[in-house]
Design a protein around this motif. Structure first.
Motif, PDB file in Angstrom:
ATOM      1  N   PRO A  51       0.907  -1.271   0.151  1.00 58.50           N
ATOM      2  CA  PRO A  51       0.078  -0.014   0.008  1.00 58.50           C
ATOM      3  C   PRO A  51       0.934   1.241   0.305  1.00 58.50           C
ATOM      4  O   PRO A  51       1.769   1.491   0.408  1.00 58.50           O
ATOM      5  N   ASP A  52       0.433   2.352  -0.551  1.00 54.46           N
ATOM      6  CA  ASP A  52       1.002   3.717  -0.288  1.00 54.46           C
ATOM      7  C   ASP A  52       0.758   4.296   1.135  1.00 54.46           C
ATOM      8  O   ASP A  52       0.212   3.617   1.943  1.00 54.46           O
ATOM      9  N   THR A  57      -4.065   3.545  -2.387  1.00 55.41           N
ATOM     10  CA  THR A  57      -3.874   2.460  -3.429  1.00 55.41           C
ATOM     11  C   THR A  57      -2.885   1.270  -3.190  1.00 55.41           C
ATOM     12  O   THR A  57      -2.021   1.593  -2.037  1.00 55.41           O
ATOM     13  N   ILE A  58      -3.046   0.184  -3.644  1.00 50.14           N
ATOM     14  CA  ILE A  58      -2.084  -1.013  -3.330  1.00 50.14           C
ATOM     15  C   ILE A  58      -1.558  -1.321  -4.734  1.00 50.14           C
ATOM     16  O   ILE A  58      -2.299  -1.873  -5.548  1.00 50.14           O
TER      17      ILE A  58
END
Length: 135
Positions: A51-52, A57-58
């Motif tokens: 993940p970020d 987001t991943i």
């Protein structure tokens, strides 16, 4: 909202293709008579999720790998001797005992290490190179 992934649809079917490739590899290995019939084989799917920092987001990597059975080992026997210069020489014993003869696929009489034998005299036909004594 549901939270599951349909593996066969993941990466537009890419994971299914990668799994099928490994499946073929494993089943061919199971069918190979040069491998152990009862050895376990496996297919591993690894999904790595990164993940970020904001957890929005991943990034993901998906990999497949298979573990197959190795080829069965092959056994053979060598006889040991010396050549005229005193060097140690090992030759594979192709048939029976060192001083036994056999017919090869072409019908030629050969010694246990594969040297041709003169059928009329019973003598070993000379080969080029150093004479080897296996006594």
């Amino acid at each position: 909202m549901y939270n599951y992934v349909e593996l066969s649809n993941l990466v537009q079917g890419g994971l299914q293709e990668k799994f099928n490739k490994e499946w073929v590899r494993v089943t061919k290995n199971i069918d190979d008579p040069n491998t152990s019939a009862t050895a376990a084989r496996s297919i591993t799917i690894t999904v790595t999720l990164k993940p970020d920092a904001k957890r929005k987001t991943i990034n993901s990597t998906i990999a497949t790998k298979s573990t197959i059975a190795p080829d069965n080992p092959l056994d053979t026997t060598f006889i040991l001797g010396t050549d005229n210069a005193g060097n140690v020489v090992a030759k594979e014993l192709l048939f029976g005992e060192e001083d036994q003869t056999f017919f090869d696929n072409e019908g030629t009489v050969r010694t246990g290490t594969g040297e041709p034998v003169d059928q009329s005299t019973g003598e070993i036909k000379p080969r080029t190179g150093n004479v080897v004594s296996f006594t």
